[in-house]
Design a protein around this motif. Structure first.
Motif, PDB file in Angstrom:
ATOM      1  N   UNK A   1       0.850  -1.193   0.000  1.00 29.07           N
ATOM      2  CA  UNK A   1       0.000   0.000   0.000  1.00 29.07           C
ATOM      3  C   UNK A   1       0.883   1.241   0.000  1.00 29.07           C
ATOM      4  N   UNK A   2       0.624   2.163  -0.908  1.00 28.70           N
ATOM      5  CA  UNK A   2       1.431   3.372  -1.050  1.00 28.70           C
ATOM      6  C   UNK A   2       1.460   4.182   0.247  1.00 28.70           C
ATOM      7  N   UNK A   3       2.676   4.540   0.675  1.00 30.39           N
ATOM      8  CA  UNK A   3       2.961   5.351   1.855  1.00 30.39           C
ATOM      9  C   UNK A   3       2.700   4.634   3.194  1.00 30.39           C
ATOM     10  N   UNK A   4       2.276   3.388   3.163  1.00 21.73           N
ATOM     11  CA  UNK A   4       2.208   2.604   4.398  1.00 21.73           C
ATOM     12  C   UNK A   4       3.551   1.891   4.565  1.00 21.73           C
ATOM     13  N   UNK A   5       4.584   2.692   4.788  1.00 21.33           N
ATOM     14  CA  UNK A   5       5.952   2.186   4.771  1.00 21.33           C
ATOM     15  C   UNK A   5       6.187   1.141   5.862  1.00 21.33           C
ATOM     16  N   UNK A   6       5.738   1.435   7.066  1.00 27.87           N
ATOM     17  CA  UNK A   6       5.962   0.509   8.183  1.00 27.87           C
ATOM     18  C   UNK A   6       5.306  -0.842   7.900  1.00 27.87           C
ATOM     19  N   UNK A   7       4.064  -0.820   7.483  1.00 27.43           N
ATOM     20  CA  UNK A   7       3.345  -2.070   7.209  1.00 27.43           C
ATOM     21  C   UNK A   7       3.954  -2.821   6.034  1.00 27.43           C
ATOM     22  N   UNK A   8       4.412  -2.081   5.020  1.00 25.47           N
ATOM     23  CA  UNK A   8       5.046  -2.725   3.867  1.00 25.47           C
ATOM     24  C   UNK A   8       6.338  -3.425   4.260  1.00 25.47           C
ATOM     25  N   UNK A   9       7.146  -2.750   5.088  1.00 25.91           N
ATOM     26  CA  UNK A   9       8.398  -3.352   5.544  1.00 25.91           C
ATOM     27  C   UNK A   9       8.116  -4.562   6.434  1.00 25.91           C
ATOM     28  N   UNK A  10       7.139  -4.416   7.328  1.00 28.68           N
ATOM     29  CA  UNK A  10       6.788  -5.519   8.223  1.00 28.68           C
ATOM     30  C   UNK A  10       6.310  -6.736   7.437  1.00 28.68           C
TER      31      UNK A  10
END
Length: 238
Positions: A155-164
Motif C-alpha cells: 500500500x502506497x505510503x504505508x511504509x511501516x506495514x510494507x516493511x513488516x
C-alpha cells in the motif's frame, strides 16, 4: 594524392576512432559514486526511523514528497533525485564496463590455472560481481517496497506495514537475499571509497592505511545500519 581512406584500405585496417581516456572514465566512476553513496547514506538513515515506530517512518516518507513545496510540485524533489540517481547509475556502469573490457584486453594471456591473476583485496576482486548482485537487488527492492507489486501489503505510503510484511518470518528468504546484497554493497563501498579517493588525487602513501581504515569502518557501519532493519523485523524486534 592518396586519401586517408585509401591508405586504410591499402593497409587492411580502418582508422581507430578516438576512445575515452581511462583517467576520465575513472573520474566519472568516482563522481557518480559520490552521488550514489550520498543517497545510500540518506536512505539508510531514513530506514532506521522504523525503530521509532510506524508514525515516525510513515511521516518521513510523506515529508519526502513535500520537500521544496510550493516552489516544486508535490514529489518534484523526489523526481529530481531519481533522475540524478539514474544518470549516476548509467554513468557508473558504463565507465566500469569500459574499464573492465580494457583491462581484459590488456591481459590476453591466462595463467596456468585458467584465470587471470588478480592482485588486491577481496573487495577489489569481487567488485564486478558485487555490482551485478546490487543491481539485481535494486530491481527487486523497487518492485517490493517502491512499486509494491512484490510486497504482500503493497500500500502506497504505508511504509511501516510494507516493511513488516516484506520481511516477515515466513519470508526469511527475502531477508537472506537482502542481507547478502547489503554485504556485497559493503564490499563495493569499501573498495569504491578507497579507489575513488585515489582517483580524485586525495591519497598518498602516508595516508593509505588511514584511508583504508576509514573506508572499512564506513562500509561496516553502512552494512550494519541496513541489515538491522530486515533482521529486526524478521525476528520480531519491531
Amino acid at each position: 594524392m592518396v586519401t586517408m581512406s585509401e591508405k586504410s584500405r591499402a593497409g587492411g585496417a580502418e582508422p581507430r576512432r578516438p576512445r575515452t581516456p581511462s583517467a576520465l572514465l575513472k573520474f566519472v566512476m568516482a563522481v557518480s559514486g559520490v552521488f550514489l553513496l550520498l543517497y545510500v547514506v540518506l536512505h539508510m538513515i531514513g530506514n532506521l526511523k522504523i525503530f521509532f515506530g510506524p508514525e515516525s517512518i510513515d511521516q518521513y516518507a510523506a515529508w519526502l514528497r513535500t520537500i521544496l513545496e510550493p516552489a516544486l510540485p508535490q514529489g518534484g524533489m523526489l523526481w529530481i533525485v531519481r533522475v540524478v540517481l539514474l544518470v549516476s547509475v548509467i554513468a557508473h556502469i558504463w565507465a566500469a564496463t569500459v574499464l573492465t573490457l580494457r583491462a581484459r584486453r590488456a591481459r590476453p594471456i591466462k595463467y596456468a590455472g585458467g584465470s587471470y591473476k588478480v592482485k588486491g583485496s577481496y573487495a577489489a576482486r569481487t567488485m564486478r560481481w558485487g555490482g551485478v548482485i546490487i543491481a539485481l537487488f535494486v530491481i527487486y527492492h523497487l518492485l517490493d517496497l517502491t512499486f509494491g507489486v512484490a510486497n504482500p501489503n503493497g500500500v502506497h505510503l504505508e511504509v511501516y506495514d510494507n516493511i513488516a510484511a516484506g520481511f516477515a518470518l515466513d519470508r526469511w528468504y527475502v531477508t537472506l537475499f537482502y542481507v547478502l546484497a547489503v554485504v556485497a554493497l559493503g564490499f563495493h563501498v569499501q573498495h569504491g571509497i578507497f579507489s575513488g579517493i585515489q582517483t580524485l588525487g586525495w591519497s598518498s602513501n602516508s595516508r593509505e592505511r588511514t584511508i583504508k581504515l576509514v573506508s572499512t569502518v564506513f562500509a561496516v557501519v553502512l552494512t550494519l545500519g541496513f541489515i538491522s532493519v530486515p533482521l529486526a523485523v524478521t525476528f520480531g524486534v519491531v
